[in-house]
Design a protein around this motif. Structure first.
Motif, PDB file in Angstrom:
ATOM      1  N   LEU A  13      20.196 -31.696  17.368  1.00 19.54           N
ATOM      2  CA  LEU A  13      20.127 -30.332  17.880  1.00 19.54           C
ATOM      3  C   LEU A  13      20.250 -29.358  16.720  1.00 19.54           C
ATOM      4  O   LEU A  13      19.509 -28.406  16.614  1.00 19.54           O
ATOM      5  CB  LEU A  13      21.244 -30.097  18.897  1.00 19.54           C
ATOM      6  N   SER A  14      21.208 -29.612  15.868  1.00 20.23           N
ATOM      7  CA  SER A  14      21.388 -28.833  14.645  1.00 20.23           C
ATOM      8  C   SER A  14      22.467 -29.497  13.819  1.00 20.23           C
ATOM      9  O   SER A  14      23.611 -29.590  14.230  1.00 20.23           O
ATOM     10  CB  SER A  14      21.809 -27.400  14.965  1.00 20.23           C
ATOM     11  N   ARG A  15      22.114 -29.964  12.632  1.00 25.19           N
ATOM     12  CA  ARG A  15      23.084 -30.633  11.776  1.00 25.19           C
ATOM     13  C   ARG A  15      24.209 -29.693  11.368  1.00 25.19           C
ATOM     14  O   ARG A  15      25.311 -30.118  11.112  1.00 25.19           O
ATOM     15  CB  ARG A  15      22.409 -31.168  10.524  1.00 25.19           C
ATOM     16  N   PRO A  18      28.528 -26.041  14.258  1.00 21.88           N
ATOM     17  CA  PRO A  18      29.961 -26.263  14.043  1.00 21.88           C
ATOM     18  C   PRO A  18      30.613 -27.012  15.202  1.00 21.88           C
ATOM     19  O   PRO A  18      30.205 -26.888  16.343  1.00 21.88           O
ATOM     20  CB  PRO A  18      30.523 -24.847  13.924  1.00 21.88           C
ATOM     21  N   LEU A  19      31.635 -27.806  14.871  1.00 22.93           N
ATOM     22  CA  LEU A  19      32.329 -28.564  15.898  1.00 22.93           C
ATOM     23  C   LEU A  19      32.990 -27.661  16.923  1.00 22.93           C
ATOM     24  O   LEU A  19      33.218 -28.075  18.045  1.00 22.93           O
ATOM     25  CB  LEU A  19      33.373 -29.483  15.264  1.00 22.93           C
ATOM     26  N   THR A  20      33.278 -26.422  16.552  1.00 18.03           N
ATOM     27  CA  THR A  20      33.905 -25.520  17.507  1.00 18.03           C
ATOM     28  C   THR A  20      33.001 -25.293  18.718  1.00 18.03           C
ATOM     29  O   THR A  20      33.491 -25.007  19.802  1.00 18.03           O
ATOM     30  CB  THR A  20      34.275 -24.173  16.864  1.00 18.03           C
ATOM     31  N   ASP A  21      31.700 -25.442  18.553  1.00 21.62           N
ATOM     32  CA  ASP A  21      30.806 -25.335  19.704  1.00 21.62           C
ATOM     33  C   ASP A  21      31.140 -26.420  20.731  1.00 21.62           C
ATOM     34  O   ASP A  21      31.187 -26.153  21.926  1.00 21.62           O
ATOM     35  CB  ASP A  21      29.346 -25.457  19.294  1.00 21.62           C
ATOM     36  N   LEU A  22      31.349 -27.642  20.274  1.00 26.23           N
ATOM     37  CA  LEU A  22      31.705 -28.728  21.181  1.00 26.23           C
ATOM     38  C   LEU A  22      33.121 -28.536  21.723  1.00 26.23           C
ATOM     39  O   LEU A  22      33.379 -28.760  22.901  1.00 26.23           O
ATOM     40  CB  LEU A  22      31.596 -30.081  20.480  1.00 26.23           C
ATOM     41  N   LEU A  45      32.455 -30.997  28.989  1.00 31.73           N
ATOM     42  CA  LEU A  45      31.587 -31.327  27.855  1.00 31.73           C
ATOM     43  C   LEU A  45      30.470 -32.259  28.313  1.00 31.73           C
ATOM     44  O   LEU A  45      29.302 -32.070  27.961  1.00 31.73           O
ATOM     45  CB  LEU A  45      32.414 -31.971  26.738  1.00 31.73           C
ATOM     46  N   LEU A  46      30.820 -33.258  29.115  1.00 28.05           N
ATOM     47  CA  LEU A  46      29.819 -34.205  29.608  1.00 28.05           C
ATOM     48  C   LEU A  46      28.803 -33.533  30.525  1.00 28.05           C
ATOM     49  O   LEU A  46      27.641 -33.942  30.577  1.00 28.05           O
ATOM     50  CB  LEU A  46      30.503 -35.352  30.360  1.00 28.05           C
ATOM     51  N   ALA A  47      29.236 -32.512  31.260  1.00 23.73           N
ATOM     52  CA  ALA A  47      28.345 -31.818  32.200  1.00 23.73           C
ATOM     53  C   ALA A  47      27.368 -30.885  31.512  1.00 23.73           C
ATOM     54  O   ALA A  47      26.352 -30.502  32.101  1.00 23.73           O
ATOM     55  CB  ALA A  47      29.175 -31.025  33.213  1.00 23.73           C
ATOM     56  N   ASP A  48      27.647 -30.530  30.272  1.00 23.38           N
ATOM     57  CA  ASP A  48      26.773 -29.635  29.523  1.00 23.38           C
ATOM     58  C   ASP A  48      25.707 -30.477  28.807  1.00 23.38           C
ATOM     59  O   ASP A  48      26.031 -31.253  27.904  1.00 23.38           O
ATOM     60  CB  ASP A  48      27.595 -28.848  28.496  1.00 23.38           C
ATOM     61  N   PRO A  49      24.434 -30.364  29.183  1.00 24.98           N
ATOM     62  CA  PRO A  49      23.403 -31.243  28.613  1.00 24.98           C
ATOM     63  C   PRO A  49      23.337 -31.199  27.086  1.00 24.98           C
ATOM     64  O   PRO A  49      23.247 -32.248  26.441  1.00 24.98           O
ATOM     65  CB  PRO A  49      22.092 -30.736  29.230  1.00 24.98           C
ATOM     66  N   CYS A  50      23.394 -30.013  26.502  1.00 22.64           N
ATOM     67  CA  CYS A  50      23.328 -29.904  25.036  1.00 22.64           C
ATOM     68  C   CYS A  50      24.597 -30.441  24.392  1.00 22.64           C
ATOM     69  O   CYS A  50      24.548 -31.133  23.382  1.00 22.64           O
ATOM     70  CB  CYS A  50      23.087 -28.465  24.621  1.00 22.64           C
ATOM     71  N   GLY A  51      25.734 -30.134  24.982  1.00 24.36           N
ATOM     72  CA  GLY A  51      26.997 -30.610  24.435  1.00 24.36           C
ATOM     73  C   GLY A  51      27.119 -32.117  24.500  1.00 24.36           C
ATOM     74  O   GLY A  51      27.562 -32.765  23.544  1.00 24.36           O
ATOM     75  N   ILE A  56      27.000 -37.363  21.635  1.00 26.71           N
ATOM     76  CA  ILE A  56      26.490 -38.730  21.483  1.00 26.71           C
ATOM     77  C   ILE A  56      25.695 -38.857  20.185  1.00 26.71           C
ATOM     78  O   ILE A  56      25.837 -39.834  19.445  1.00 26.71           O
ATOM     79  CB  ILE A  56      25.634 -39.136  22.710  1.00 26.71           C
ATOM     80  N   ASP A  57      24.858 -37.868  19.876  1.00 26.87           N
ATOM     81  CA  ASP A  57      24.075 -37.905  18.642  1.00 26.87           C
ATOM     82  C   ASP A  57      24.968 -37.968  17.409  1.00 26.87           C
ATOM     83  O   ASP A  57      24.713 -38.732  16.482  1.00 26.87           O
ATOM     84  CB  ASP A  57      23.175 -36.664  18.524  1.00 26.87           C
ATOM     85  N   ARG A  58      26.008 -37.149  17.382  1.00 31.42           N
ATOM     86  CA  ARG A  58      26.896 -37.124  16.203  1.00 31.42           C
ATOM     87  C   ARG A  58      27.604 -38.462  16.014  1.00 31.42           C
ATOM     88  O   ARG A  58      27.759 -38.933  14.893  1.00 31.42           O
ATOM     89  CB  ARG A  58      27.929 -36.010  16.335  1.00 31.42           C
TER      90      ARG A  58
END
Length: 194
Positions: A13-15, A18-22, A45-51, A56-58
Motif C-alpha cells: 500500500l505504501s512502504r 507510518p505504523l501510527t496509521d495501523l 483493525l481486521l475490519a478495515d480492508p486497507c489496515g 498482513i503485507d508487512r
C-alpha cells in the motif's frame, strides 16, 4: 515462491506508511475484562480492508526470504493472521489450540495464569523436525501462552525463526520474558500501560 515474492513487492500500500496509521485502527476498551485493564481490540483493525491488508503485507514481507515452511497461529486471532501470512509465504498453517480442541494425537504444554494454569496443544505431526516455523499471534502481554506455544514447536524439533505479534504491551513484560528464553521477537506496534 518467486510469483508470491513479486506479488508482495507489487502489493504494498505504501512502504513509507507510518505504523501510527495501523495503531489508530486498534480500539482501546477501558475496564475490560476487569476494571484495571485497557483491552486492545484488533477487530477494528481486521475490519478495515486497507489496515488488514497492510498488516498482513508487512508481516509477510518481513519473512519473504526466511524460507518459512510453517506458520503456527495461536487460538483464535492467531488463526486469522497466520492463515493469511502462510498463504502469502507459500507455507503451511499450524493451529495451536486450547486443551481438548484438536481431533488427532497431540502434544501439550501447560502455562501459568494469574489463578491457576492453562494448556495449549498441537498435533504431533503438524511440524517436522528441522522445518522453519514462524509463530504468530495478535498480542504479547505476559508471554505465557506464546512461551508455551514456542515450547511445543521445540518439542517437535521445528526451527522457530521468530515470534511475531501485531501488538506488544511492554509494561507487562512478555516480550522481555520471551527474549530471556532466547527467542527472537518482532512486533508491529506497542501500547504503553496494560
Amino acid at each position: 515462491m518467486f510469483a508470491i515474492r513479486q506479488w508482495l513487492r507489487g502489493s504494498r500500500l505504501s512502504r513509507e506508511s507510518p505504523l501510527t496509521d495501523l495503531k489508530s485502527l486498534v480500539r482501546s476498551i477501558p475496564g475490560y475484562p476487569i476494571p484495571s485493564v485497557n483491552f486492545r481490540d484488533i477487530t477494528t483493525l481486521l475490519a478495515d480492508p486497507c489496515g488488514f491488508r497492510e498488516t498482513i503485507d508487512r508481516i509477510a514481507e518481513r519473512y519473504t526470504e526466511a524460507r518459512i515452511a510453517k506458520v503456527a497461529g495461536i487460538e483464535a486471532r492467531g488463526f486469522i493472521l497466520g492463515g493469511a501470512v502462510a498463504y502469502l509465504l507459500g507455507a503451511g498453517f499450524v493451529p495451536i489450540r486450547k486443551k481438548g480442541k484438536l481431533p488427532w494425537t497431540t502434544i501439550g504444554h501447560d502455562y501459568m495464569l494469574e489463578y491457576g494454569t492453562d494448556r495449549v496443544e498441537m498435533h504431533t505431526d503438524a511440524i517436522a523436525a528441522g522445518e522453519r516455523v514462524l509463530l504468530l499471534d495478535d498480542l504479547v502481554a505476559t508471554g505465557g501462552t506464546a512461551s508455551a506455544a514456542a515450547q511445543l514447536i521445540d518439542q517437535t524439533g521445528g526451527d522457530l525463526v521468530e515470534l511475531c505479534f501485531i501488538i506488544d504491551l511492554p509494561d507487562l513484560g512478555g516480550r522481555k520474558k520471551l527474549e530471556a528464553e532466547g527467542r527472537k521477537v518482532f512486533h508491529l506496534m506497542e501500547f504503553e500501560g496494560d
